[in-house]
Scaffold this motif. Structure first.
Motif, short mmCIF file in Angstrom:
data_model
loop_
_atom_site.label_atom_id
_atom_site.label_comp_id
_atom_site.label_asym_id
_atom_site.label_seq_id
_atom_site.Cartn_x
_atom_site.Cartn_y
_atom_site.Cartn_z
N HIS A 60 2.36 32.72 -11.22
CA HIS A 60 3.71 32.47 -11.95
C HIS A 60 4.55 33.89 -11.62
O HIS A 60 3.93 34.92 -11.66
N TYR A 62 7.58 36.04 -13.10
CA TYR A 62 8.56 36.52 -14.22
C TYR A 62 9.70 37.38 -13.59
O TYR A 62 9.19 38.27 -12.91
N ARG A 73 10.74 32.30 -15.94
CA ARG A 73 9.37 32.09 -15.55
C ARG A 73 9.54 31.17 -14.49
O ARG A 73 9.96 30.06 -14.62
N ARG A 75 7.45 29.01 -11.78
CA ARG A 75 5.93 28.33 -11.64
C ARG A 75 5.78 28.07 -10.10
O ARG A 75 6.74 27.27 -9.48
#
Length: 77
Positions: A60, A62, A73, A75
């Protein structure tokens, strides 16, 4: 640095995050149209505010959105 060895890079001027493979230089757009780059509405240059990028062990990503004080976020696929 992502778990697979690639790098997540914030391109503030283009308002996007790209994934760069340091082995071959390949660049893939991970996300675009992000709230990056504080806009003063033509009243001068934006202040030197950094957009942070961090990655977790599971891939992930950020990113701090400095234009709206958000935390985004991304993914992995």
């Amino acid at each position: 640095r992502l778990p697979n060895g690639t790098l997540a890079v914030s391109e503030v001027g283009k308002r996007r995050v790209v994934i760069v493979d340091p082995g071959n230089g390949e660049v893939v757009i991970a996300a675009d149209g992000l709230p990056l780059g504080f806009d003063l509405g033509g009243a001068g240059h934006p202040p030197a505010i950094l957009s942070g990028v961090a990655a977790t062990r599971n891939g992930h990503i950020y990113v701090t959105g400095d234009a709206d004080n958000s935390l985004i976020r991304l993914r992995p696929n």
